[in-house]
Design a protein around this motif. Structure first.
Motif, PDB file in Angstrom:
ATOM      1  N   ILE A 121      28.016  28.298  40.337  1.00 27.56           N
ATOM      2  CA  ILE A 121      28.355  29.721  40.403  1.00 27.56           C
ATOM      3  C   ILE A 121      29.797  29.882  39.949  1.00 27.56           C
ATOM      4  O   ILE A 121      30.658  29.057  40.260  1.00 27.56           O
ATOM      5  CB  ILE A 121      28.193  30.259  41.848  1.00 27.56           C
ATOM      6  N   ARG A 122      30.062  30.979  39.207  1.00 28.75           N
ATOM      7  CA  ARG A 122      31.426  31.312  38.808  1.00 28.75           C
ATOM      8  C   ARG A 122      31.732  32.750  39.230  1.00 28.75           C
ATOM      9  O   ARG A 122      30.954  33.664  38.923  1.00 28.75           O
ATOM     10  CB  ARG A 122      31.614  31.174  37.282  1.00 28.75           C
ATOM     11  N   ILE A 123      32.857  32.930  39.927  1.00 30.35           N
ATOM     12  CA  ILE A 123      33.330  34.254  40.344  1.00 30.35           C
ATOM     13  C   ILE A 123      34.735  34.412  39.778  1.00 30.35           C
ATOM     14  O   ILE A 123      35.558  33.497  39.898  1.00 30.35           O
ATOM     15  CB  ILE A 123      33.333  34.379  41.879  1.00 30.35           C
ATOM     16  N   ALA A 124      35.021  35.547  39.152  1.00 31.61           N
ATOM     17  CA  ALA A 124      36.280  35.685  38.424  1.00 31.61           C
ATOM     18  C   ALA A 124      36.957  37.017  38.697  1.00 31.61           C
ATOM     19  O   ALA A 124      36.312  38.005  39.074  1.00 31.61           O
ATOM     20  CB  ALA A 124      36.041  35.526  36.921  1.00 31.61           C
ATOM     21  N   TYR A 125      38.246  37.029  38.474  1.00 37.73           N
ATOM     22  CA  TYR A 125      39.041  38.258  38.471  1.00 37.73           C
ATOM     23  C   TYR A 125      38.687  39.020  37.202  1.00 37.73           C
ATOM     24  O   TYR A 125      38.719  38.471  36.094  1.00 37.73           O
ATOM     25  CB  TYR A 125      40.519  37.898  38.511  1.00 37.73           C
ATOM     26  N   ALA A 126      38.321  40.281  37.333  1.00 37.79           N
ATOM     27  CA  ALA A 126      37.805  41.062  36.204  1.00 37.79           C
ATOM     28  C   ALA A 126      38.759  41.099  35.021  1.00 37.79           C
ATOM     29  O   ALA A 126      38.331  41.121  33.862  1.00 37.79           O
ATOM     30  CB  ALA A 126      37.472  42.484  36.669  1.00 37.79           C
ATOM     31  N   SER A 127      40.077  41.093  35.286  1.00 36.88           N
ATOM     32  CA  SER A 127      41.059  41.194  34.209  1.00 36.88           C
ATOM     33  C   SER A 127      41.590  39.838  33.747  1.00 36.88           C
ATOM     34  O   SER A 127      42.529  39.779  32.951  1.00 36.88           O
ATOM     35  CB  SER A 127      42.233  42.073  34.652  1.00 36.88           C
ATOM     36  N   ALA A 128      40.988  38.754  34.226  1.00 35.61           N
ATOM     37  CA  ALA A 128      41.385  37.427  33.750  1.00 35.61           C
ATOM     38  C   ALA A 128      40.991  37.277  32.284  1.00 35.61           C
ATOM     39  O   ALA A 128      39.926  37.743  31.867  1.00 35.61           O
ATOM     40  CB  ALA A 128      40.716  36.350  34.592  1.00 35.61           C
ATOM     41  N   LYS A 129      41.828  36.628  31.519  1.00 31.32           N
ATOM     42  CA  LYS A 129      41.545  36.380  30.109  1.00 31.32           C
ATOM     43  C   LYS A 129      40.819  35.044  29.979  1.00 31.32           C
ATOM     44  O   LYS A 129      41.301  34.024  30.458  1.00 31.32           O
ATOM     45  CB  LYS A 129      42.831  36.376  29.292  1.00 31.32           C
ATOM     46  N   ILE A 130      39.664  35.096  29.320  1.00 27.57           N
ATOM     47  CA  ILE A 130      38.815  33.920  29.168  1.00 27.57           C
ATOM     48  C   ILE A 130      38.668  33.625  27.678  1.00 27.57           C
ATOM     49  O   ILE A 130      38.347  34.525  26.903  1.00 27.57           O
ATOM     50  CB  ILE A 130      37.418  34.148  29.789  1.00 27.57           C
ATOM     51  N   GLY A 131      38.908  32.376  27.274  1.00 25.65           N
ATOM     52  CA  GLY A 131      38.818  32.087  25.850  1.00 25.65           C
ATOM     53  C   GLY A 131      38.399  30.670  25.525  1.00 25.65           C
ATOM     54  O   GLY A 131      38.887  29.712  26.131  1.00 25.65           O
ATOM     55  N   TYR A 167      38.848  37.131  25.854  1.00 28.43           N
ATOM     56  CA  TYR A 167      38.227  38.373  26.283  1.00 28.43           C
ATOM     57  C   TYR A 167      38.356  38.457  27.799  1.00 28.43           C
ATOM     58  O   TYR A 167      38.349  37.429  28.487  1.00 28.43           O
ATOM     59  CB  TYR A 167      36.743  38.411  25.912  1.00 28.43           C
ATOM     60  N   LEU A 168      38.456  39.659  28.319  1.00 24.21           N
ATOM     61  CA  LEU A 168      38.513  39.819  29.760  1.00 24.21           C
ATOM     62  C   LEU A 168      37.221  39.309  30.394  1.00 24.21           C
ATOM     63  O   LEU A 168      36.151  39.387  29.786  1.00 24.21           O
ATOM     64  CB  LEU A 168      38.729  41.286  30.135  1.00 24.21           C
ATOM     65  N   ALA A 169      37.333  38.816  31.609  1.00 26.73           N
ATOM     66  CA  ALA A 169      36.145  38.296  32.300  1.00 26.73           C
ATOM     67  C   ALA A 169      35.061  39.349  32.438  1.00 26.73           C
ATOM     68  O   ALA A 169      33.868  39.026  32.521  1.00 26.73           O
ATOM     69  CB  ALA A 169      36.541  37.758  33.672  1.00 26.73           C
ATOM     70  N   CYS A 212      35.677  40.381  40.391  1.00 25.60           N
ATOM     71  CA  CYS A 212      36.380  41.140  41.430  1.00 25.60           C
ATOM     72  C   CYS A 212      37.500  41.953  40.802  1.00 25.60           C
ATOM     73  O   CYS A 212      38.176  41.488  39.870  1.00 25.60           O
ATOM     74  CB  CYS A 212      36.959  40.192  42.481  1.00 25.60           C
ATOM     75  N   ASP A 213      37.712  43.150  41.308  1.00 22.23           N
ATOM     76  CA  ASP A 213      38.747  44.014  40.765  1.00 22.23           C
ATOM     77  C   ASP A 213      40.154  43.517  41.074  1.00 22.23           C
ATOM     78  O   ASP A 213      41.096  43.814  40.351  1.00 22.23           O
ATOM     79  CB  ASP A 213      38.585  45.439  41.306  1.00 22.23           C
ATOM     80  N   LYS A 214      40.291  42.756  42.160  1.00 21.98           N
ATOM     81  CA  LYS A 214      41.597  42.236  42.552  1.00 21.98           C
ATOM     82  C   LYS A 214      41.571  40.714  42.534  1.00 21.98           C
ATOM     83  O   LYS A 214      40.629  40.091  43.035  1.00 21.98           O
ATOM     84  CB  LYS A 214      41.972  42.731  43.952  1.00 21.98           C
ATOM     85  N   ALA A 215      42.641  40.125  41.996  1.00 23.32           N
ATOM     86  CA  ALA A 215      42.709  38.666  41.913  1.00 23.32           C
ATOM     87  C   ALA A 215      42.649  38.022  43.289  1.00 23.32           C
ATOM     88  O   ALA A 215      42.027  36.969  43.474  1.00 23.32           O
ATOM     89  CB  ALA A 215      43.984  38.244  41.185  1.00 23.32           C
TER      90      ALA A 215
END
Length: 320
Positions: free
Chosen positions: A149-159, A196-198, A211-214
């Motif tokens: 399972i992966r859970i991420a901060y919505a505004s994290a940059k993924i590349g 791209y953003l998560a 999640c909206d908050k880190a």
């Protein structure tokens, strides 16, 4: 004729009394206070955005060897220190001397460090949950692909930025990524090499939740982990993961395979406890392990032993 390959085997390992006491230098391990069978592994290189090094590779491999062998460990949550989950490979360390360096290993003997970490996680018989509280690129994201399972901060940059570094995707990610998000989105991600953003639609299927908050990411991942260890059998979870990744190639073949596996699980300790706890309307107490569960057809694939699975040393057990 080619020289006969001697299988590589890791030495027996000693298990710690507490994962809070391990003296790693670039990762941290600790028991989750609310559920000690959940281990939190934190990538920990303050000031370096948790950039991946060979030392970090060795420490993650060592930790996961313990997790796999330790009956007390039921789930692992992986997160990063600070604002960034992992900035990828530490470019200050470079990529070695290549195949022409004086100390270079033979190309056929090289084992990609990211791949070693990915396989350590993939081979672990306990589920892992990635809690990406910040951005992740390169090995920072590829190491999470084998996790359950992966859970991420919505505004994290993924590349997957490899095409922008003159490299290829590593850490077995060419196997995992298209299976998780589909070939079309995987091809876009690696062809552009962009971040791209998560929350971007290109990652549909990669993150179970955003999640909206880190600061909400790790607590949410731990909440999921608590539910997993309280209510599920790690034997069942592991075998289902293997059934999906090591399928028989057709519906009929898979029918024969899962028929055999489920038949042997009927009446197993975890199956008995799962049914009994349900009928008695109480929480289950699953104690089964793969080593103690009889599945005669396992493994149903031809194992490729790249590094070997370590075992617990005879004096290596301790109480939590």
């Amino acid at each position: 004729m080619p020289a006969k390959q001697t299988p590589r085997h890791k030495p027996d390992i000693l298990l710690p009394t507490s994962y809070n006491d391990l003296k790693f230098t670039q990762i941290r391990t600790q028991h989750h206070e609310k559920a000690p069978s959940v281990i939190i592994l934190t990538l920990h290189r303050p000031g370096n955005h948790n950039a991946f090094t060979d030392t970090m590779r060795a420490e993650i491999e060592q930790a996961y060897a313990m997790f796999d062998a330790d009956e007390r460990v039921k789930c692992i949550v992986v997160t990063g220190d600070g604002r960034i989950f992992c900035a990828g490979a530490d470019l200050d360390e470079g990529f070695g001397e290549g195949v022409n360096g004086a100390d270079a290993e033979r190309v056929q003997d090289h084992r990609d460090g990211g791949g070693r970490v990915a396989l350590a996680i993939h081979h672990c018989r306990k589920p892992s949950i990635a809690a990406l509280q910040g951005s992740a690129v390169g090995i920072g994201i590829t190491m999470t692909l084998p996790m359950n399972i992966r859970i991420a901060y919505a505004s994290a940059k993924i590349g997957f930025v490899f095409s922008r570094r003159g490299l290829i995707m590593e850490a077995c990610s060419s196997f995992f990524l298209p299976r998780l998000i589909g070939h079309s989105r995987a091809m876009q991600a690696v062809t552009t090499g962009s971040t791209y953003l998560a929350s971007h639609k290109i990652w549909d299927g990669l993150f179970a939740e955003v999640c909206d908050k880190a600061e909400d990411v790790l607590p949410r991942a731990l909440e999921v982990a608590e539910d997993v260890v309280k209510n599920t059998s790690s034997v069942s979870t592991y075998l289902m993961k293997e059934l999906m990744y090591r399928d028989a190639g057709s519906p009929e073949g898979q029918h024969l395979l899962d028929s055999r596996v489920i038949y042997e699980l009927f009446g197993s300790p975890d199956n008995t406890e799962g049914v009994k706890s349900f009928m008695e309307k109480r929480p289950a107490n699953f104690t089964g392990t793969m080593d103690k569960t009889n599945v005669t057809g396992y493994p149903w694939w031809m194992p490729i032993d790249t590094l070997g699975r370590p075992k617990v040393a005879p004096t290596g057990r301790a109480k939590i």
